[in-house]
Design a protein around this motif. Structure first.
Motif, mmCIF file in Angstrom:
data_model
loop_
_atom_site.group_PDB
_atom_site.id
_atom_site.type_symbol
_atom_site.label_atom_id
_atom_site.label_comp_id
_atom_site.label_asym_id
_atom_site.label_seq_id
_atom_site.Cartn_x
_atom_site.Cartn_y
_atom_site.Cartn_z
ATOM 1 N N GLN A 145 -6.342 3.078 -12.276
ATOM 2 C CA GLN A 145 -6.259 2.610 -13.518
ATOM 3 C C GLN A 145 -7.287 1.479 -13.900
ATOM 4 O O GLN A 145 -7.146 1.016 -15.038
ATOM 5 C CB GLN A 145 -5.012 2.852 -13.905
ATOM 6 N N GLN A 146 -7.484 0.765 -12.922
ATOM 7 C CA GLN A 146 -8.627 -0.329 -13.343
ATOM 8 C C GLN A 146 -10.062 -0.119 -13.535
ATOM 9 O O GLN A 146 -10.565 -0.748 -14.373
ATOM 10 C CB GLN A 146 -8.460 -1.180 -12.281
ATOM 11 N N LYS A 147 -10.212 1.298 -12.985
ATOM 12 C CA LYS A 147 -11.495 1.383 -13.165
ATOM 13 C C LYS A 147 -12.165 1.879 -14.388
ATOM 14 O O LYS A 147 -13.343 1.146 -14.738
ATOM 15 C CB LYS A 147 -11.762 2.834 -12.135
ATOM 16 N N PRO A 148 -11.617 2.480 -15.409
ATOM 17 C CA PRO A 148 -12.146 2.575 -16.621
ATOM 18 C C PRO A 148 -12.103 1.400 -17.549
ATOM 19 O O PRO A 148 -12.778 1.348 -18.637
ATOM 20 C CB PRO A 148 -11.482 3.606 -17.230
ATOM 21 N N VAL A 149 -11.415 0.314 -17.315
ATOM 22 C CA VAL A 149 -11.149 -0.974 -17.984
ATOM 23 C C VAL A 149 -12.632 -1.407 -18.652
ATOM 24 O O VAL A 149 -12.933 -1.363 -19.664
ATOM 25 C CB VAL A 149 -10.586 -1.863 -17.400
ATOM 26 N N GLU A 150 -13.453 -1.570 -17.648
ATOM 27 C CA GLU A 150 -14.623 -2.226 -18.059
ATOM 28 C C GLU A 150 -15.507 -1.491 -19.060
ATOM 29 O O GLU A 150 -16.101 -1.707 -20.150
ATOM 30 C CB GLU A 150 -15.634 -2.530 -16.816
ATOM 31 N N ASP A 151 -15.483 -0.103 -18.828
ATOM 32 C CA ASP A 151 -16.217 0.848 -19.548
ATOM 33 C C ASP A 151 -15.724 1.091 -20.992
ATOM 34 O O ASP A 151 -16.355 1.071 -22.033
ATOM 35 C CB ASP A 151 -16.452 2.578 -19.062
ATOM 36 N N LEU A 152 -14.421 0.940 -21.031
ATOM 37 C CA LEU A 152 -13.747 1.100 -22.056
ATOM 38 C C LEU A 152 -13.795 -0.294 -22.994
ATOM 39 O O LEU A 152 -14.060 -0.073 -24.206
ATOM 40 C CB LEU A 152 -12.065 1.281 -21.914
ATOM 41 N N ASP A 153 -13.996 -1.147 -22.363
ATOM 42 C CA ASP A 153 -14.172 -2.666 -23.014
ATOM 43 C C ASP A 153 -15.386 -2.422 -23.705
ATOM 44 O O ASP A 153 -15.583 -2.965 -24.917
ATOM 45 C CB ASP A 153 -14.002 -3.818 -22.083
#
Lengths: 462, 373
Positions: free
Chosen positions: B287-295
């Motif tokens: 659940q850390q993985k999509p953080v950058e893309d979502l940001d």
């Protein structure tokens, strides 16, 4: 047993308050904040401090100040920095479980907490008043005792630029302007309006406005409307025209290192002396010029500066908290913070390294200290503080919280207006009218509805 | 009780040829048989006590962890992960709603409010299960205050739309995503503290720890020593007394042999704990993985494409599904250790029985010897 009971109570409290968040917001909007207050430990030799400083400022405060305090006094200090400090202080104090100490720039908010009986009185002499610059000793009228101490000071009414070449007066396209700042978005806009007002109308009118003597929509003295209009004219100018730069400012974060951002491609930034912390790795390459000669206003009437401060209050009475307040306001610590500071840890990436010094309301923190620390720009900031004709506290900082919030909101909102407004004609709808008078009247209406005992700062300039 | 041969003449060193032969061997104890019996009895009792204590300590230590993981640590970790996922989901929904110009997100946007409700409920449970001490509690308090500010900003964003709405939306966005001080970052800090706690509660050292060479682990060494002594005593008694086997020692030996079962069982539980740890860490990492893309997608001025939107929702959906399956798997695996943990009480009981059997077995000879003396 007591500790266990405290922890159990604290956990139950947190659970309750978190559950209350949703209900409170759904039903009551902002008033729900009281129901979801956080909790803070206050056992033994431990203190909890909350403040507005995050990132580099937080790092410097922790390592340069709190670590020294912990070592000297054997008291552990937990610090939490957030821009949502108003929500945090209000919810925790209303729930009866406040932090020991809070640090905040909004004197109006602190005065409001005092009105609600949330602040602890400080012992006389906790701050050496004889050596403080007058602006930072401002108190609401009728407040006999001291409830806060200045722990940090900043010079505003300055414009930052790269290198040391003084810039020319420029249109908006040359300026780096961002209105966003998390929970306090809008404050850069209010800073612009305050500074223009001070330069256009002078300290007396500024003080009258800040102390609610001069109405926002005063028909005889239109200083506020004139300053606001000047700002909007400026923001909607530039070669892009049609509000391009105003719209960009609405979607730009004030802390995004704009002067070195290739995308922003701008050269001037209207920010306080704290802005050097926005550039933790490049602050050495920045210089400033007083804003009076650069602002879109009439020629300067004097060497006036808006200033701001961060003030510490005691929300939970204890000897340890008093000790920390005294420590924070002491000459020793104020002088210590005038030095650049080498952060020890690199865990926060570019926040490590040589951090910029901060400034003090204490006159004994002289320009020589900065010169000695190889910080000529810092030394000039101190000389500006010493040599100014008038230093006036940030007006929105001394306004009651609700007015401050409405002011920030209105500053944002006005950037989204079509500007200049088309000439008023009898037929068309409201979109064809100048929205500024109505907005100022709205703010004045909110101000008129304030309770009678709302604190008022009679003197904000010194 | 004694057979015709009876015990060798105690203390004298004389007697049957078997006794003579024994004397001729230098490794045989010099003292008399009675003294030998007392020493054997003392040594066996000591070894039984030590082996029981070590085995019990190690087994109890290992089996005290699964309930903690199941009831406290895993739920807290999954709730923090759930809070993050819910907030990311809610924010993505708001963004799409603003893009589509339909958005009554903060008013009747059921999905948005459902996600916010899920986030606050998760936070409430995390506060109950708090693992990260006072620092963690402070983090949670700040997260709550920021969540309030976030919801206010979203409400403003939806109310205003246009450039002003976008300004409020971006304020909300940085409240959520800002590196260092945003809600997601604070929750990630909380997760780091939780991971440290998880690591501490699922790894073992000392007696309870897995050893590179199991034969050198203290409980194993003590059991081996006890088993060896029981065999030696059994053999000595068979040489000095007419009975071929001492039934008390025989049953005690059987008990020692049975206690070996505890070793692989504890190992199995350690493996289960390691498996649960891996599952939980995997969820956190996932659940850390999509953080950058979502940001990045959330900050972008251009509306999201359908593909981008679908991909981001799919990723969040996968994370949420993974959290659900992990919660179930960890719960089931940890429940499975319940049966094994019952042996925690059986070990001291078995040790006690073994001690009684050893005492009784040797006492039988001591009594017999005393009568003859």
């Amino acid at each position: 047993m007591r500790a266990a009971a405290h922890r159990a109570r604290a956990r139950a409290g947190v659970r309750f308050r978190i559950r209350a968040v949703l209900t409170g917001l759904l039903l009551l909007g902002l008033s729900g904040t009281a129901a979801c207050a956080p909790d803070f430990p206050a056992e033994g030799d431990q203190l909890t401090v909350i403040g507005p400083w995050t990132g580099v400022e937080e790092k410097a405060f922790r390592e340069q100040v709190l670590d020294v305090f912990e070592e000297e006094h054997g008291i552990t200090v937990h610090y939490e920095g957030t821009t949502a400090i108003h929500e945090l202080i209000l919810s925790s104090t209303l729930a009866g479980d406040p932090p020991d100490i809070a640090i905040q720039s909004g004197l109006g908010e602190l005065a409001d907490y005092h009105r609600r009986g949330l602040l602890q009185e400080l012992p006389p002499g906790i701050v050496d008043e004889a050596n403080q610059r007058a602006a930072w000793l401002s108190q609401p009228s009728g407040m006999p005792s001291r409830y806060w101490v200045p722990v940090k000071a900043d010079l505003k009414s300055i414009v930052w630029h790269r290198g040391d070449a003084p810039p020319d007066r420029a249109d908006v396209s040359e300026w780096c302007i961002g209105m966003l700042s998390d929970a306090t978005s809008g404050w850069p806009g209010s800073d612009w309006i305050e500074d223009i007002l001070l330069q256009q109308a002078g300290p007396q009118v500024y003080e009258d406005w800040a102390s609610r003597e001069l109405a926002w929509d005063d028909e005889e003295n239109e200083a506020v409307a004139t300053a606001w209009r000047t700002w909007l004219d400026f923001m909607h100018g530039g070669d892009g025209g049609a509000g391009k730069y105003a719209e960009e400012a609405l979607t730009t974060d004030a802390r995004d290192r704009l002067l070195f951002d290739d995308k922003a491609a701008c050269a001037l930034e209207h920010q306080g002396s704290f802005a050097r912390t926005f550039y933790p790795d490049r602050w050495f390459g920045l210089d400033f010029t007083p804003s009076a000669g650069l602002l879109p206003a009439n020629p300067p009437r004097g060497d006036y500066h808006v200033v701001s401060g961060d003030f510490a209050v005691m929300l939970r009475e204890s000897d340890e908290a008093e000790l920390l307040l005294e420590f924070l306001a002491s000459e020793e610590i104020q002088r210590l913070r005038a030095a650049t500071f080498e952060a020890t840890s690199e865990e926060d990436g570019d926040e490590a390294g040589l951090l910029p010094p901060s400034f003090s309301a204490d006159r004994r923190v002289t320009d020589e200290l900065y010169t000695r620390n190889d910080d000529p720009v810092g030394a000039r900031i101190v000389r500006e503080l010493d040599g100014a004709d008038a230093l006036c506290l940030d007006a929105s900082d001394v306004m009651p919280p609700v007015i401050r919030r409405v002011f920030h909101e209105a500053a944002l909102e006005s950037l989204a207006w079509p500007w200049p407004p088309p000439a008023e004609t009898p037929g068309p709808g409201p979109e064809q009218q100048d929205p500024l008078p109505a907005k100022l009247a709205d703010i004045q209406r909110v101000q008129d509805e304030l309770p009678g005992d709302t604190p008022r700062f009679d003197s904000v300039c010194g | 009780m004694s057979g015709p041969g009876g015990p060798a003449e105690p203390g004298t060193g004389t007697g049957t040829g078997r006794a003579v032969g024994r004397r001729a061997r230098p490794w045989l104890p010099r003292p008399g048989t009675r003294r030998l019996l007392v020493i054997q009895s003392t040594v066996l009792m000591l070894l039984t006590a030590v082996a029981t204590a070590l085995l019990h300590d190690s087994y109890r230590e290992v089996h005290s962890r699964p309930p903690e993981i199941r009831d406290r640590i895993a739920p807290a970790m999954l709730d923090v992960a759930g809070t993050r996922a819910a907030l990311m989901n809610a924010h993505l929904g708001v963004r799409l709603s603003l893009d589509s110009e339909e958005g009554d997100v903060a008013g009747s946007g059921e999905e948005y409010w459902a996600q916010i409700a899920a986030a606050t409920q998760n936070l409430s449970r995390v506060a109950d299960l708090q693992l990260a001490g006072e620092e963690g509690e402070q983090q949670l308090s700040t997260v709550n205050a920021q969540l309030l500010a976030y919801i206010q900003a979203i409400t403003q964003a939806v109310a205003h739309k246009g450039p002003l709405g976008r300004a409020h939306y971006l304020s909300a966005h940085t409240l959520l995503y800002r590196e260092g001080s945003g809600i997601l970052h604070r929750l990630a800090t909380l997760q780091e503290q939780q991971q440290e706690e998880l690591e501490a509660r699922t790894t073992f050292s000392g007696f309870a720890g897995p050893q590179r060479d199991p034969w050198r682990s203290p409980p194993v060494a003590a059991l081996v020593a006890l088993a060896g002594c029981l065999l030696a005593v059994q053999w000595q008694l068979s040489r000095r007394f007419p009975q071929r086997l001492n039934p008390g020692l025989l049953v005690a030996s059987a008990l020692v042999a049975a206690s070996w079962y505890a070793l692989p069982t504890a190992e199995q539980t350690r493996d289960d704990l390691a498996g649960a740890r891996a599952l939980l860490l995997d969820v956190v990492s996932e659940q850390q993985k999509p953080v950058e893309d979502l940001d990045a997608a959330g900050r972008a001025a251009a509306p999201m494409s359908d593909e981008q939107r679908t991909e981001l929702f799919d990723r969040l959906d996968r994370v949420q599904k993974k959290m659900t399956t992990t919660r179930e798997e960890v719960e089931t695996t940890m429940h499975d250790t319940d049966t094994r943990s019952r042996a925690v009480a059986a070990i001291p009981a078995g040790g006690g029985v073994a001690a009684v059997l050893i005492l009784a077995g040797l006492q039988r000879h001591l009594v017999q010897y005393r009568i003859r003396q």
